[in-house]
Scaffold this motif. Structure first.
Motif, PDB file in Angstrom:
ATOM      1  N   ASP A  87       0.812  -1.222   0.000  1.00  0.00           N
ATOM      2  CA  ASP A  87       0.000   0.000   0.000  1.00  0.00           C
ATOM      3  C   ASP A  87       0.845   1.271   0.000  1.00  0.00           C
ATOM      4  N   MET A  88       2.037   1.169   0.560  1.00  0.00           N
ATOM      5  CA  MET A  88       2.944   2.327   0.582  1.00  0.00           C
ATOM      6  C   MET A  88       3.743   2.410  -0.698  1.00  0.00           C
ATOM      7  N   GLY A  89       3.476   1.517  -1.624  1.00  0.00           N
ATOM      8  CA  GLY A  89       4.198   1.537  -2.885  1.00  0.00           C
ATOM      9  C   GLY A  89       5.530   0.794  -2.833  1.00  0.00           C
ATOM     10  N   ILE A  90       5.706  -0.047  -1.819  1.00  0.00           N
ATOM     11  CA  ILE A  90       6.950  -0.819  -1.728  1.00  0.00           C
ATOM     12  C   ILE A  90       6.647  -2.265  -2.121  1.00  0.00           C
ATOM     13  N   ASP A  91       7.403  -2.786  -3.074  1.00  0.00           N
ATOM     14  CA  ASP A  91       7.197  -4.164  -3.500  1.00  0.00           C
ATOM     15  C   ASP A  91       7.556  -5.103  -2.349  1.00  0.00           C
ATOM     16  N   ALA A  92       6.655  -6.003  -1.979  1.00  0.00           N
ATOM     17  CA  ALA A  92       6.908  -6.898  -0.850  1.00  0.00           C
ATOM     18  C   ALA A  92       6.088  -8.169  -0.989  1.00  0.00           C
ATOM     19  N   ARG A  93       6.589  -9.269  -0.434  1.00  0.00           N
ATOM     20  CA  ARG A  93       5.779 -10.475  -0.349  1.00  0.00           C
ATOM     21  C   ARG A  93       6.135 -11.248   0.922  1.00  0.00           C
ATOM     22  N   SER A  94       5.207 -12.091   1.368  1.00  0.00           N
ATOM     23  CA  SER A  94       5.430 -12.914   2.558  1.00  0.00           C
ATOM     24  C   SER A  94       6.036 -14.260   2.167  1.00  0.00           C
ATOM     25  N   TRP A  95       6.774 -14.839   3.118  1.00  0.00           N
ATOM     26  CA  TRP A  95       7.333 -16.180   2.946  1.00  0.00           C
ATOM     27  C   TRP A  95       7.094 -16.992   4.209  1.00  0.00           C
ATOM     28  N   ALA A  96       6.470 -18.155   4.064  1.00  0.00           N
ATOM     29  CA  ALA A  96       6.430 -19.104   5.181  1.00  0.00           C
ATOM     30  C   ALA A  96       7.782 -19.822   5.195  1.00  0.00           C
ATOM     31  N   GLY A  97       8.130 -20.417   6.318  1.00  0.00           N
ATOM     32  CA  GLY A  97       9.409 -21.112   6.421  1.00  0.00           C
ATOM     33  C   GLY A  97       9.602 -22.143   5.306  1.00  0.00           C
ATOM     34  N   TRP A  98       8.572 -22.928   5.027  1.00  0.00           N
ATOM     35  CA  TRP A  98       8.692 -24.003   4.033  1.00  0.00           C
ATOM     36  C   TRP A  98       8.838 -23.479   2.617  1.00  0.00           C
ATOM     37  N   GLN A  99       8.406 -22.240   2.382  1.00  0.00           N
ATOM     38  CA  GLN A  99       8.479 -21.713   1.019  1.00  0.00           C
ATOM     39  C   GLN A  99       9.895 -21.296   0.638  1.00  0.00           C
ATOM     40  N   ILE A 100      10.722 -21.019   1.662  1.00  0.00           N
ATOM     41  CA  ILE A 100      12.075 -20.526   1.314  1.00  0.00           C
ATOM     42  C   ILE A 100      12.982 -21.624   0.739  1.00  0.00           C
ATOM     43  N   PRO A 101      13.202 -22.793   1.249  1.00  0.00           N
ATOM     44  CA  PRO A 101      12.801 -23.303   2.553  1.00  0.00           C
ATOM     45  C   PRO A 101      13.875 -23.127   3.625  1.00  0.00           C
ATOM     46  N   ILE A 102      13.379 -23.011   4.889  1.00  0.00           N
ATOM     47  CA  ILE A 102      14.262 -23.060   6.054  1.00  0.00           C
ATOM     48  C   ILE A 102      14.193 -24.495   6.571  1.00  0.00           C
ATOM     49  N   LYS A 103      15.249 -25.258   6.307  1.00  0.00           N
ATOM     50  CA  LYS A 103      15.227 -26.684   6.655  1.00  0.00           C
ATOM     51  C   LYS A 103      15.687 -26.887   8.089  1.00  0.00           C
ATOM     52  N   THR A 104      14.921 -27.678   8.832  1.00  0.00           N
ATOM     53  CA  THR A 104      15.247 -27.884  10.248  1.00  0.00           C
ATOM     54  C   THR A 104      15.329 -29.376  10.578  1.00  0.00           C
ATOM     55  N   SER A 105      15.777 -29.657  11.803  1.00  0.00           N
ATOM     56  CA  SER A 105      15.705 -31.020  12.323  1.00  0.00           C
ATOM     57  C   SER A 105      14.233 -31.358  12.549  1.00  0.00           C
ATOM     58  N   SER A 106      13.984 -32.598  12.977  1.00  0.00           N
ATOM     59  CA  SER A 106      12.585 -33.054  13.076  1.00  0.00           C
ATOM     60  C   SER A 106      12.013 -32.971  14.481  1.00  0.00           C
ATOM     61  N   VAL A 107      12.779 -32.433  15.425  1.00  0.00           N
ATOM     62  CA  VAL A 107      12.289 -32.398  16.805  1.00  0.00           C
ATOM     63  C   VAL A 107      11.184 -31.346  16.928  1.00  0.00           C
ATOM     64  N   ALA A 108       9.942 -31.824  16.945  1.00  0.00           N
ATOM     65  CA  ALA A 108       8.813 -30.898  16.977  1.00  0.00           C
ATOM     66  C   ALA A 108       8.895 -30.004  18.203  1.00  0.00           C
ATOM     67  N   SER A 109       8.574 -28.747  18.013  1.00  0.00           N
ATOM     68  CA  SER A 109       8.535 -27.676  19.022  1.00  0.00           C
ATOM     69  C   SER A 109       9.918 -27.284  19.551  1.00  0.00           C
ATOM     70  N   ALA A 110      10.971 -27.951  19.103  1.00  0.00           N
ATOM     71  CA  ALA A 110      12.318 -27.552  19.507  1.00  0.00           C
ATOM     72  C   ALA A 110      13.284 -27.848  18.365  1.00  0.00           C
ATOM     73  N   ALA A 111      12.837 -27.590  17.138  1.00  0.00           N
ATOM     74  CA  ALA A 111      13.653 -27.917  15.968  1.00  0.00           C
ATOM     75  C   ALA A 111      14.838 -26.962  15.858  1.00  0.00           C
ATOM     76  N   ARG A 112      15.882 -27.437  15.224  1.00  0.00           N
ATOM     77  CA  ARG A 112      17.066 -26.601  14.983  1.00  0.00           C
ATOM     78  C   ARG A 112      17.195 -26.343  13.496  1.00  0.00           C
ATOM     79  N   ILE A 113      17.588 -25.147  13.130  1.00  0.00           N
ATOM     80  CA  ILE A 113      17.777 -24.846  11.712  1.00  0.00           C
ATOM     81  C   ILE A 113      19.018 -25.573  11.217  1.00  0.00           C
ATOM     82  N   GLU A 114      18.884 -26.306  10.129  1.00  0.00           N
ATOM     83  CA  GLU A 114      20.042 -27.024   9.578  1.00  0.00           C
ATOM     84  C   GLU A 114      20.590 -26.337   8.339  1.00  0.00           C
ATOM     85  N   GLU A 115      19.702 -25.804   7.528  1.00  0.00           N
ATOM     86  CA  GLU A 115      20.160 -25.194   6.285  1.00  0.00           C
ATOM     87  C   GLU A 115      19.083 -24.255   5.750  1.00  0.00           C
TER      88      GLU A 115
END
Ligand code: ASP
Ligand code: MG
Length: 417
Positions: A87-115
């Motif tokens: 609305d302010m005229g700035i090009d922008a978009r949202s990203w969910a973690g999986w869309q980037i992706p931000i890959k993590t370990s599988s420990v639910a609720s305490a995952a660590r970013i791997e890559e």
């Protein structure tokens, strides 16, 4: 052109009006010519509400579904900021973690970013688009949404900054890192700079400005971190020249700290509990028989003190855990009473851990002795002590928290003029 990650916490995005204010901060940095990625928390209180829903749904909920549910708070704020920026005229978009992706370990609720595969993000930033990234979340190798532990958006921001080779500004509801909690000690001062190592100790010892994990990451990847307030007028902040002094506190390498104090800060945590295991035989293996079962139950023990009887036959062993783990620690030990052979357990949760932190402690003698002197002069009894190269922690009666903080703050010359 420099890359910048701007992270805003829950109080900074608490409602749509505040998100508009965030957008003004982003606009300023875009107009300065930065390529900007923004990492957001959920609106203040939102994550707690979502956690509450999970608990309401089932006492024994599936942790992976918990992650799916609680990660939604960050998606709302990210989408809203993208809309407002557009609305302010700035090009922008949202990203969910999986869309980037931000890959993590599988420990639910305490995952660590791997890559983090930041290629897509970089491509969009190079086109001049602001990337608004939902903090606190990622995706596991199994393709499930994960979260990084409470306060995890700080870690999202630092990890992203490391992968984008960017500096990282953390906007929060305080304007920097203070020598101690300014709500308790009026003379607390804002630190212009603090080393990664000191910040790491302070964060893990109870200072709540940054998630501990985020400081670890910043230290490993040498990401310059600036803690600053989102409530300053957005157009009024001098833009940080290079990685130099800005309006907040710079968390950086030790070499960049000019004015070195022996003690840089005093942290405290009331979130502690003390357990005394009474009357065990003083023989090899006894500590292992106490602490092994606690470790197996995933309970972290912090301070440990052992007192041996005059005849050298018996000992009392005292240790601390976070208050939340107290009941579990007691039940683990009670189950092993026969094996360990203790007489009784004694617990207390009206205790506070006070820690003095400073890289100057490495090269100065008598820093801890001074702490003990100051506490003694106020009649404050020390229940346990723990030290590292750059910190000394004592456990005291909770009633003396404020007195101890104030008098130590003065004794180490930290009071503002
Ligand atoms: N919203 C999450 C939390 O409250 C993550 C964060 O804000 O850093 O823990
Ligand atoms: Mg936070």
């Amino acid at each position: 052109m420099s890359r910048l990650v701007m992270k805003f916490g829950g109080t900074s995005v608490a409602d749509v009006e505040r998100i508009r204010n965030v957008a003004l901060h982003v606009k300023r940095e875009v107009e300065e010519g930065n390529q900007v990625a923004v990492v957001l928390s959920a609106m203040a209180g939102k994550t707690d509400e979502l956690v509450g829903f999970c608990k309401q749904a089932s006492a024994n909920y599936d942790r992976r579904e918990y992650d799916f549910i609680v990660s939604s708070g960050e998606q709302i704020t990210s989408g809203l900021l993208a809309i407002i920026l557009q609305d302010m005229g700035i090009d922008a978009r949202s990203w969910a973690g999986w869309q980037i992706p931000i890959k993590t370990s599988s420990v639910a609720s305490a995952a660590r970013i791997e890559e983090i595969d930041s290629a897509n993000l970089i491509a969009s930033m190079e086109k001049g688009q602001v990337s608004v990234v939902a903090g606190f979340q990622g995706i596991s190798a199994e393709g499930r949404v994960t979260t990084l532990g409470r306060g995890g958006s700080d870690t999202s921001a630092v990890a992203l900054a490391a992968s984008l080779d960017a500096r990282c500004d953390i906007y929060t509801d305080v304007d920097g890192v203070y020598t101690t909690d300014p709500r308790i000690v009026k003379q607390a001062r804002k630190l212009p700079r603090v080393s990664y190592e000191e910040m790491l100790e302070m964060a893990s010892l109870g200072a709540k400005v940054l998630q501990t994990r985020s400081v670890e990451l910043a230290m490993v990847y040498k990401v310059p971190l600036q803690v600053r307030s989102s409530f300053d007028a957005p157009d009024n902040i001098p833009v940080v020249p290079g990685n130099n002094f800005g309006p907040g506190t710079l968390v950086c390498e030790e070499e960049l700290i000019v004015e070195e104090q022996v003690v840089s800060g005093i942290a405290y945590s009331k979130d502690e509990a003390k357990v005394t295991v009474r009357h065990v035989k003083d023989k090899p293996g006894i500590s292992a028989s106490i602490f092994r079962p606690l470790a197996d139950a995933n309970i972290s023990v912090d301070m440990i003190v052992q007192n041996v009887s005059p005849d050298g036959e018996f000992a009392n062993i005292t240790f601390t855990v976070v208050a939340n783990d107290l009941d579990m620690a007691v039940s683990v030990l009670e189950e092993k009473q026969q094996e360990i052979g203790f007489e009784s357990l004694e617990t207390a949760s009206n205790v506070t851990k006070i820690s003095i932190v400073g890289i100057g402690m490495r090269s100065h003698a008598g820093v801890a002795a001074k702490m003990f002197d100051v506490l003694a002069s106020h009649g404050i009894n020390i229940l346990a002590i723990a030290t590292s190269e750059i910190k000394t922690s004592v456990l005291i009666d909770q009633d003396y928290t404020e007195l101890a903080l104030r008098s130590l703050h003065t004794a180490y010359d930290l009071d503002a003029e």
